[in-house]
Design an enzyme around this catalytic site. Structure first.
Site, PDB file in Angstrom:
ATOM      1  N   TYR A   1      11.966  33.270  13.266  1.00 25.02           N
ATOM      2  CA  TYR A   1      11.201  33.063  12.035  1.00 25.02           C
ATOM      3  C   TYR A   1      10.328  31.826  12.135  1.00 25.02           C
ATOM      4  O   TYR A   1      10.453  31.027  13.077  1.00 25.02           O
ATOM      5  CB  TYR A   1      12.141  32.980  10.829  1.00 25.02           C
ATOM      6  CG  TYR A   1      12.916  31.683  10.717  1.00 25.02           C
ATOM      7  CD1 TYR A   1      13.959  31.378  11.595  1.00 25.02           C
ATOM      8  CD2 TYR A   1      12.593  30.748   9.742  1.00 25.02           C
ATOM      9  CE1 TYR A   1      14.654  30.185  11.487  1.00 25.02           C
ATOM     10  CE2 TYR A   1      13.291  29.546   9.629  1.00 25.02           C
ATOM     11  CZ  TYR A   1      14.321  29.273  10.497  1.00 25.02           C
ATOM     12  OH  TYR A   1      15.008  28.086  10.398  1.00 25.02           O
TER      13      TYR A   1
ATOM     14  N   LYS B   1      13.574  29.327  17.599  1.00 28.37           N
ATOM     15  CA  LYS B   1      13.771  29.291  16.138  1.00 28.37           C
ATOM     16  C   LYS B   1      14.356  30.620  15.658  1.00 28.37           C
ATOM     17  O   LYS B   1      13.650  31.481  15.144  1.00 28.37           O
ATOM     18  CB  LYS B   1      12.444  28.969  15.430  1.00 28.37           C
ATOM     19  CG  LYS B   1      12.600  28.526  13.976  1.00 28.37           C
ATOM     20  CD  LYS B   1      11.337  27.900  13.460  1.00 28.37           C
ATOM     21  CE  LYS B   1      11.364  27.632  11.966  1.00 28.37           C
ATOM     22  NZ  LYS B   1      12.337  26.620  11.541  1.00 28.37           N
TER      23      LYS B   1
ATOM     24  N   GLU C   1      19.312  16.548  16.047  1.00 29.59           N
ATOM     25  CA  GLU C   1      18.279  16.736  15.012  1.00 29.59           C
ATOM     26  C   GLU C   1      18.963  17.022  13.690  1.00 29.59           C
ATOM     27  O   GLU C   1      20.187  17.072  13.607  1.00 29.59           O
ATOM     28  CB  GLU C   1      17.341  17.885  15.392  1.00 29.59           C
ATOM     29  CG  GLU C   1      18.055  19.223  15.525  1.00 29.59           C
ATOM     30  CD  GLU C   1      17.141  20.381  15.936  1.00 29.59           C
ATOM     31  OE1 GLU C   1      15.942  20.370  15.605  1.00 29.59           O
ATOM     32  OE2 GLU C   1      17.661  21.319  16.584  1.00 29.59           O
TER      33      GLU C   1
ATOM     34  N   LEU D   1      14.833  21.909  18.159  1.00 25.43           N
ATOM     35  CA  LEU D   1      13.611  22.664  17.911  1.00 25.43           C
ATOM     36  C   LEU D   1      12.431  21.690  17.998  1.00 25.43           C
ATOM     37  O   LEU D   1      12.480  20.595  17.432  1.00 25.43           O
ATOM     38  CB  LEU D   1      13.654  23.284  16.514  1.00 25.43           C
ATOM     39  CG  LEU D   1      12.465  24.188  16.207  1.00 25.43           C
ATOM     40  CD1 LEU D   1      12.574  25.507  16.961  1.00 25.43           C
ATOM     41  CD2 LEU D   1      12.351  24.442  14.704  1.00 25.43           C
TER      42      LEU D   1
END
Ligand code: PLP
Length: 288
Positions: free
Chosen positions: A34, A150, A183, A208
């Site tokens: 996505y 992702k 992250e 990411l």
């Protein structure tokens, strides 16, 4: 209240009637990728980078590209238009398609499933959050080894954010076994050290490569602000002058505490707020 419209496989459907097959691989295997793109003042922000990253995610998982970037661009804009979104987000999801449940990939003729939706976010809500700053809770990174893709396999992120919320924190920071921050659950993590240098983890397979992260790096180059792309520990973050997260919908969001301990003087950092104010000047802006 206006009925929301959702794009599903070539059709624009009322929100309540939009659906995908129960044997969609996104539903059964998390076999889908996505993108979330910011809509700001009726403009689409960093579309090219989002569409390129979607293409990369699809390629990494060998999911067929469902349409050309030009066609996808039309779908995103039409979805934004039909939902009258001026400020908010547009979400695109592509799964490997629907097929009787089987771990093995479906044959080539099975079409990917494409969903697009657009949602308004009142800009005042984000501004209020940025003015106050957000709290972070750290927790072990229990995700898989390809966080550079992702995918919709967001259960660890969901569990982390829920655990954070229970302690009054808006975001979770994942920590690897060495004690380094990877992250955020849905953002990239940044600190500003005592020398005023920015530090964020290098974009390897553990994180990411955020589009807002890349755009901010462009802005830092333009402003001659030093950047170190390397891992940092939770202890370093606690001692930092400033901290913040980046994501498409939040741009830069100041972090004012980590695990209950204030960062700096406990209010949003000066450099963070300056870069937040300048962020869109470094982004690609196009009519939505
Ligand atoms: N890291 C993770 C795990 C995310 O889910 C996201 C966005 O949702 C980001 C980073 C930030 O990426 P972007 O700046 O492209 O929104």
């Amino acid at each position: 209240m206006m009925t929301r419209t959702v794009y599903v496989n070539g059709r624009y459907l009322p929100y309540g009637e939009a659906g995908v097959h129960v044997e969609d691989r996104g539903f059964q295997f998390g076999d889908a990728v996505y993108e979330v793109c910011e809509v700001n003042g009726g403009r689409l922000v960093d579309e090219t980078r989002h569409v390129q990253r979607l293409a990369r995610s699809l390629m990494e998982l060998a999911i067929r590209r469902p349409m050309t970037p030009a066609a996808l661009s039309r779908v995103m804009r039409e979805t934004i238009r039909r939902n009258r979104v001026t400020n908010g987000l547009v979400y695109v999801q592509v799964s490997r398609g629907a097929r009787p449940r089987d771990f093995l990939f479906p044959p080539d003729h099975v079409e990917p499933t494409v969903v697009c939706l657009a949602r308004s976010i009142p800009p005042g809500r984000l501004e209020a959050a940025a003015a106050a700053g957000i709290a972070i809770k750290t927790m072990p990174d229990t995700r898989w080894a390809r966080c550079d893709i992702k995918t919709v396999m967001l259960l660890p992120a969901s569990l982390a954010k829920e655990a954070a919320r229970k302690e009054g924190a808006r975001e979770a920071w994942f920590v690897d076994p060495d004690g380094h921050v990877t992250e955020g659950a849905s953002s990239n993590a940044w600190i500003v050290d005592k020398e005023g240098r920015l530090i964020t983890r290098q974009a390897d397979i553990a994180i990411l490569r955020g589009v807002a992260r890349t755009t901010l790096i462009d802005l830092l180059k333009r402003e001659n602000i030093e950047l170190l792309e390397r891992p940092f520990t939770v202890e370093e973050a606690r001692a930092a002058r400033e901290a913040f997260v980046t994501s498409a919908t939040n741009t830069l969001m100041p972090v004012v505490s980590i695990d209950g301990q204030p960062i700096g003087n406990g209010s949003p950092g000066i450099l963070t707020l300056r870069l937040r104010a300048e962020f869109h000047s470094a982004a690609e802006i196009a009519d939505a």
